[in-house]
Design a protein around this motif. Structure first.
Motif, PDB file in Angstrom:
ATOM      1  N   LEU B  93     -34.922   2.442 -31.571  1.00 10.42           N
ATOM      2  CA  LEU B  93     -34.395   1.097 -31.842  1.00 10.42           C
ATOM      3  C   LEU B  93     -33.333   1.094 -32.927  1.00 10.42           C
ATOM      4  O   LEU B  93     -32.383   0.321 -32.874  1.00 10.42           O
ATOM      5  CB  LEU B  93     -35.540   0.158 -32.255  1.00 10.42           C
ATOM      6  CG  LEU B  93     -36.533  -0.214 -31.163  1.00 10.42           C
ATOM      7  CD1 LEU B  93     -37.703  -0.987 -31.760  1.00 10.42           C
ATOM      8  CD2 LEU B  93     -35.858  -1.047 -30.083  1.00 10.42           C
ATOM      9  N   ASP B  96     -28.862   1.617 -32.850  1.00 13.66           N
ATOM     10  CA  ASP B  96     -27.718   0.717 -32.775  1.00 13.66           C
ATOM     11  C   ASP B  96     -27.401  -0.005 -34.074  1.00 13.66           C
ATOM     12  O   ASP B  96     -26.411  -0.713 -34.155  1.00 13.66           O
ATOM     13  CB  ASP B  96     -27.928  -0.304 -31.651  1.00 13.66           C
ATOM     14  CG  ASP B  96     -27.776   0.370 -30.296  1.00 13.66           C
ATOM     15  OD1 ASP B  96     -26.956   1.294 -30.202  1.00 13.66           O
ATOM     16  OD2 ASP B  96     -28.483  -0.018 -29.353  1.00 13.66           O
ATOM     17  N   ASN B 151     -33.489   0.694 -25.624  1.00  9.49           N
ATOM     18  CA  ASN B 151     -32.177   0.099 -25.873  1.00  9.49           C
ATOM     19  C   ASN B 151     -31.583  -0.556 -24.630  1.00  9.49           C
ATOM     20  O   ASN B 151     -30.366  -0.739 -24.538  1.00  9.49           O
ATOM     21  CB  ASN B 151     -31.225   1.156 -26.420  1.00  9.49           C
ATOM     22  CG  ASN B 151     -31.605   1.562 -27.831  1.00  9.49           C
ATOM     23  OD1 ASN B 151     -31.704   0.728 -28.709  1.00  9.49           O
ATOM     24  ND2 ASN B 151     -31.869   2.836 -28.020  1.00  9.49           N
TER      25      ASN B 151
END
Lengths: 322, 236
Positions: B93, B96, B151
């Protein structure tokens, strides 16, 4: 990645003890203590790299010696101390970028080879380029442009303060999301790529962080010890740092600090014997054999139940060495 | 795709349509996994082009393909030793968020909570604090998919997701893949032909590094070439 409350307390205890020393000890011991903190910083720098990111640097002395020598070179030519420190940071950055880039690029065993070669060639360069480095005689910093202008107690506080700040920052790093990324790169590089991580960049970054810590240690060394010799860049010191980290227990920060303190102290105590390297070598072999997770993983006899199942039984390495 | 003198994939033309479940089947050694490796960027092709969403990604490194929206699971589940399931998911997670956020405690706690709730959704909350490599084979395979989906990739490459699973687990996973297909394009490699027939929109049959038959499940079922390959493989 297992976090234990005991380790937390141990770290705090180490920091507090280190800071309390100057209040109780005479000046001579303060020098020794400051020295140990500097070596502990070098140990931390490698633990970040080797312990947390799994990158085996066998050239850590390069990141230590280059800034130390840069300060020596600038100051011994009459340059001001601030310029010397800025130059040291710049030189460190250049060396760390170059070594980090090629070591990461080659990867795996290549990382060992590149870092080791860097340390070895800089050592040779320091020996040969006598005009700049003083060759075998080394360099000597004038008293006026070093920490020696301060009183011993104040000198010690500078070193101890910086040391605990670095330890605190390293712990923060290790426990952050960044530390998680390092642990993941260490345990499964390919999977990190599949998740979308630029593994090479992380490796280069952590090499720079580690070099930065080693550089702080090197700068402090130059300013406190004032005498510089090519050994500070060489493969001998580079290898010794690896021993400190493994002796104390990699990936714990506190372990390598203990490892450095124990090893350096033993070296000083034992150096009246001619064969003292043999004793240190045997100690290292004993720890690697019987306590592969390092001295910090050893528990007092009553608390051994907590050791991980399947692991070899830890036993005190001192026994059998006399 | 060549490995030294061995040509593993040749004259291969595969088009995956957005929104479909595209299965690749074929006997062992046909080059199915190699094809996935080439698509995901584990291996660079010695010739040819790969386009993703109209963009040429032939020489785009693997991590950047992942960021473009290519998720994948591996045939051999080898996750992260020393890292717990929750941490692994947190890792997926945090990709990004910018690297400076990784140092923020609050941000990490937030991601850890999200990771935990995602594990709960996947029915794996009980494994949150177990090391990824200490899980049973089936759970590792399941975690693989949760990680790959973290994602929300646009294209999901699944390499034998059902290998080593029990019959009931297979049925469950098959249903889940069908559900996922509503949001993701899926390329699936598997040996379980019946299962593949029931969940795929299109099937490519590979043999000796080439796609020999391609079509809907019923077309492939009717194909004599596909039958010959499978009978041949079964007799071998």
């Amino acid at each position: 990645m297992v976090r234990s409350g005991g380790r937390e307390r141990a770290t705090t205890a180490v920091v507090v003890l280190a800071l309390l020393c100057p209040l109780a000890l005479p000046d001579f011991y303060l020098y020794t203590a400051a020295d140990l903190i500097i070596w502990a910083l070098l140990a931390i720098s490698l633990d970040v790299l080797l312990g947390y990111a799994g990158l085996p640097s066998f050239g850590q002395a390069a990141f230590f010696g280059v800034p130390a020598y840069t300060i020596g070179i600038v100051v011994s030519r009459g340059g001001p101390l601030t310029l010397a420190i800025l130059a040291a940071i710049a030189a460190l950055l250049v060396i760390a970028m170059a070594v980090g880039y090629f070591a990461t690029k080659t990867g795996g065993v290549g990382y060992i080879v590149v870092t080791m070669l860097a340390s070895f060639s800089l050592f040779q360069l320091a020996l040969v380029w006598t005009g700049l480095t003083g060759g075998e005689n080394g360099l000597y910093l004038p008293r006026a442009s070093s920490l020696a202008v301060l009183r011993v107690r104040a000198q010690y506080l500078v070193v101890a303060g910086l040391g605990s700040a670095v330890l605190w920052a390293s712990r923060r790093l290790a426990r952050s999301g960044y530390g998680l990324a390092l642990a993941a790169v260490k345990s499964n590089e390919r999977r990190c790529r599949a998740l979308g991580y630029n593994v090479e960049r992380i490796k280069l970054q952590v090499t720079l962080v580690s070099a930065g810590i080693a550089g702080i240690a090197g700068i402090l060394y130059a300013l406190v010890e004032r005498a510089l010799a090519p050994d500070l860049l060489g493969p001998g010191l580079s290898t010794e740092v690896v021993i400190w980290v493994l002796l104390g227990g990699a990936q714990t920060l506190v372990g390598p600090i203990m490892g450095a303190a124990l090893f350096v102290t033993l070296k000083q105590v034992l150096n009246t014997f001619e064969s003292y390297p043999l004793v240190l070598g045997l100690l290292f072999v004993a720890v690697v054999t019987w306590a592969p997770a390092g001295l910090i993983a050893l528990r007092p006899p009553g608390r051994r139940r907590r050791r991980s199942p399947g692991g070899p039984r830890p036993s005190p390495p001192e026994t059998g060495l006399g | 795709m060549r490995f030294g003198p061995f040509t593993v994939l040749s004259e291969l033309d595969l088009e995956v349509r957005a929104g479909e479940v595209h299965a690749i089947i074929g006997p062992n050694g046909a080059g199915k996994t190699t094809l996935l490796h080439v698509l995901a960027g584990d291996l660079l092709p010695s010739a040819g082009r790969i386009r993703f969403d109209g963009k040429d990604i032939t020489f785009v490194p693997m991590y950047r393909r992942a960021r473009l929206g290519l998720g994948r699971s591996y045939q051999i589940a080898r996750l992260f030793p020393g890292v717990t399931c929750q941490q692994a998911l947190q890792l997926a997670l945090q990709r990004d968020s910018p690297a400076r956020d990784w140092l923020s405690r609050g941000r990490c706690r937030l991601l850890a909570e999200r990771a935990l709730s995602m594990l709960e959704t996947a029915g794996m909350a009980q494994c949150a604090h177990q090391e990824t490599t200490s899980l049973s084979h089936g759970l590792q395979k399941q975690l693989e998919i949760v990680l790959a989906l973290a994602n929300e990739p646009r294209l999901l490459l699944l390499d034998e997701p059902m290998a080593g699973m029990s019959a009931s687990e297979r049925i469950e996973l098959g249903a889940r893949i069908r559900l996922l297909a509503a949001r993701q394009t899926i390329v699936l490699v598997d040996h379980d032909i019946e299962m593949v027939m029931s969940i795929a929109d299109r099937i490519s049959v590979m043999h000796n590094g080439r796609i020999v038959v391609e079509g809907s499940p019923s077309e492939v079922r009717a194909s004599r070439i596909a039958q010959a390959i499978y009978l041949g493989a079964a007799n071998a």
